[in-house]
Structure formats: structure tokens, C-alpha cells
Scaffold this motif. Sequence first.
Motif, PDB file in Angstrom:
ATOM      1  N   LEU A 253       0.531 -71.443  -5.531  1.00 30.39           N
ATOM      2  CA  LEU A 253       1.475 -72.546  -5.504  1.00 30.39           C
ATOM      3  C   LEU A 253       0.709 -73.838  -5.760  1.00 30.39           C
ATOM      4  N   PRO A 254       1.345 -74.804  -6.412  1.00 27.49           N
ATOM      5  CA  PRO A 254       0.703 -76.122  -6.463  1.00 27.49           C
ATOM      6  C   PRO A 254       0.611 -76.648  -5.030  1.00 27.49           C
ATOM      7  N   LYS A 255      -0.349 -77.521  -4.773  1.00 23.81           N
ATOM      8  CA  LYS A 255      -0.504 -78.036  -3.406  1.00 23.81           C
ATOM      9  C   LYS A 255       0.675 -78.907  -2.986  1.00 23.81           C
ATOM     10  N   LYS A 256       1.104 -79.753  -3.896  1.00 20.19           N
ATOM     11  CA  LYS A 256       2.199 -80.683  -3.586  1.00 20.19           C
ATOM     12  C   LYS A 256       3.098 -80.812  -4.797  1.00 20.19           C
ATOM     13  N   VAL A 257       4.351 -81.115  -4.516  1.00 21.54           N
ATOM     14  CA  VAL A 257       5.293 -81.475  -5.566  1.00 21.54           C
ATOM     15  C   VAL A 257       6.030 -82.734  -5.122  1.00 21.54           C
ATOM     16  N   LYS A 258       6.483 -83.483  -6.095  1.00 21.80           N
ATOM     17  CA  LYS A 258       7.256 -84.698  -5.818  1.00 21.80           C
ATOM     18  C   LYS A 258       8.550 -84.589  -6.596  1.00 21.80           C
ATOM     19  N   ILE A 259       9.632 -84.832  -5.920  1.00 24.26           N
ATOM     20  CA  ILE A 259      10.927 -84.805  -6.589  1.00 24.26           C
ATOM     21  C   ILE A 259      11.056 -86.058  -7.444  1.00 24.26           C
TER      22      ILE A 259
ATOM     23  N   LEU B  50      10.989 -79.185   0.526  1.00 23.68           N
ATOM     24  CA  LEU B  50      10.016 -79.898  -0.304  1.00 23.68           C
ATOM     25  C   LEU B  50      10.344 -81.386  -0.429  1.00 23.68           C
ATOM     26  N   SER B  51      11.600 -81.756  -0.256  1.00 28.77           N
ATOM     27  CA  SER B  51      11.961 -83.177  -0.342  1.00 28.77           C
ATOM     28  C   SER B  51      11.407 -83.970   0.840  1.00 28.77           C
ATOM     29  N   GLU B  52      11.021 -83.265   1.924  1.00 32.46           N
ATOM     30  CA  GLU B  52      10.466 -83.950   3.094  1.00 32.46           C
ATOM     31  C   GLU B  52       9.076 -84.503   2.821  1.00 32.46           C
ATOM     32  N   ASP B  53       8.152 -83.651   2.341  1.00 31.63           N
ATOM     33  CA  ASP B  53       6.810 -84.166   2.051  1.00 31.63           C
ATOM     34  C   ASP B  53       6.127 -83.483   0.871  1.00 31.63           C
ATOM     35  N   GLY B  54       6.785 -82.501   0.283  1.00 34.18           N
ATOM     36  CA  GLY B  54       6.258 -81.873  -0.924  1.00 34.18           C
ATOM     37  C   GLY B  54       5.149 -80.861  -0.715  1.00 34.18           C
ATOM     38  N   ASP B  55       4.786 -80.571   0.527  1.00 30.42           N
ATOM     39  CA  ASP B  55       3.705 -79.641   0.822  1.00 30.42           C
ATOM     40  C   ASP B  55       4.214 -78.207   0.646  1.00 30.42           C
TER      41      ASP B  55
ATOM     42  N   GLU C 191      10.014 -73.677 -13.201  1.00 27.34           N
ATOM     43  CA  GLU C 191      11.246 -74.012 -13.907  1.00 27.34           C
ATOM     44  C   GLU C 191      11.662 -75.462 -13.652  1.00 27.34           C
ATOM     45  N   LEU C 192      11.607 -75.889 -12.390  1.00 23.39           N
ATOM     46  CA  LEU C 192      11.958 -77.276 -12.063  1.00 23.39           C
ATOM     47  C   LEU C 192      11.001 -78.259 -12.720  1.00 23.39           C
ATOM     48  N   GLY C 193       9.713 -77.892 -12.773  1.00 22.27           N
ATOM     49  CA  GLY C 193       8.722 -78.740 -13.434  1.00 22.27           C
ATOM     50  C   GLY C 193       8.967 -78.835 -14.925  1.00 22.27           C
ATOM     51  N   ASN C 194       9.296 -77.712 -15.556  1.00 17.87           N
ATOM     52  CA  ASN C 194       9.579 -77.701 -16.993  1.00 17.87           C
ATOM     53  C   ASN C 194      10.784 -78.573 -17.339  1.00 17.87           C
ATOM     54  N   GLU C 195      11.741 -78.645 -16.415  1.00 16.61           N
ATOM     55  CA  GLU C 195      12.938 -79.473 -16.628  1.00 16.61           C
ATOM     56  C   GLU C 195      12.719 -80.923 -16.174  1.00 16.61           C
ATOM     57  N   LYS C 196      11.510 -81.216 -15.682  1.00 19.32           N
ATOM     58  CA  LYS C 196      11.130 -82.548 -15.203  1.00 19.32           C
ATOM     59  C   LYS C 196      11.955 -83.020 -14.004  1.00 19.32           C
ATOM     60  N   LEU C 197      12.401 -82.042 -13.199  1.00 16.55           N
ATOM     61  CA  LEU C 197      13.114 -82.355 -11.973  1.00 16.55           C
ATOM     62  C   LEU C 197      12.153 -82.620 -10.831  1.00 16.55           C
ATOM     63  N   ILE C 198      10.956 -82.058 -10.956  1.00 19.54           N
ATOM     64  CA  ILE C 198       9.888 -82.312  -9.995  1.00 19.54           C
ATOM     65  C   ILE C 198       8.620 -82.633 -10.770  1.00 19.54           C
ATOM     66  N   ILE C 199       7.694 -83.286 -10.088  1.00 27.80           N
ATOM     67  CA  ILE C 199       6.360 -83.554 -10.628  1.00 27.80           C
ATOM     68  C   ILE C 199       5.387 -82.708  -9.818  1.00 27.80           C
ATOM     69  N   ILE C 200       4.659 -81.835 -10.504  1.00 28.79           N
ATOM     70  CA  ILE C 200       3.721 -80.955  -9.826  1.00 28.79           C
ATOM     71  C   ILE C 200       2.393 -81.670  -9.692  1.00 28.79           C
ATOM     72  N   GLU C 201       1.931 -81.810  -8.446  1.00 29.88           N
ATOM     73  CA  GLU C 201       0.677 -82.487  -8.148  1.00 29.88           C
ATOM     74  C   GLU C 201      -0.324 -81.440  -7.659  1.00 29.88           C
ATOM     75  N   ASN C 202      -1.314 -81.137  -8.439  1.00 31.53           N
ATOM     76  CA  ASN C 202      -2.302 -80.115  -8.033  1.00 31.53           C
ATOM     77  C   ASN C 202      -3.430 -80.670  -7.241  1.00 31.53           C
TER      78      ASN C 202
END
Length: 94
Positions: free
Chosen positions: A6-12, A49-54, A83-94
Motif C-alpha cells: 500500500l502507499p504510505k499515505k493518500v490525500k483526497i 482515509l479522509s481522516e488522515d490518509g494513513d 483506480e482512484l489515483g488513476n482517476e485523480k480522485l486521490i493523490i498517492i503520497e509514497n
Amino acid sequence: MTHLNLPKKVKISDNVLFQQINNECVLLDMDSEQYFGLNDVGARIWQILSEDGDTEKALSQLLAEYETDEITLRSDMVNLLTELGNEKLIIIEN
């Protein structure tokens, strides 16, 4: 079987609106004006994930809430986040 990371963090994305409808949710990408639907588990992943992205924290919380094994849940989360990252709904932060 390969270990799925899993990526470490994601941002909506700031350009996504989220609306809960019963146990599911609808996402609206304000940039593309496209709607996306998430089932009840996807909606729960989004909420946590909307809470802190962890993502590891979300995985642990979901394992406590659902009767599933870690490999299956991790795989489902990797697929959803990709899938959400590909649609740019989230930003994946590694």
C-alpha cells in the motif's frame, strides 16, 4: 504470491465531492464532472482515509471491522487506491 504494498499515505483531491447514500457513496470529480460510485466497503475505506490518509492504519481498522483476511483486504485496497489515483480522485503520497 507477491506482497502487495500500500502507499504510505493518500490525500483526497480538493476537487472531489463525497456524498453518502445509505451504505454506499457517490464521488463527483468537479474537474471532469464525472460521478463515481463506491460500494459499502469502498465507502468505508474512503471515510477512514479522509481522516488522515494513513493506509496501514486504515487497513488495521478495516480488519477489525470486517471478517476478511489481510491479503484479500490489502489486495482490494491496492486495487481501489490505484483506480482512484488513476482517476485523480486521490493523490498517492509514497
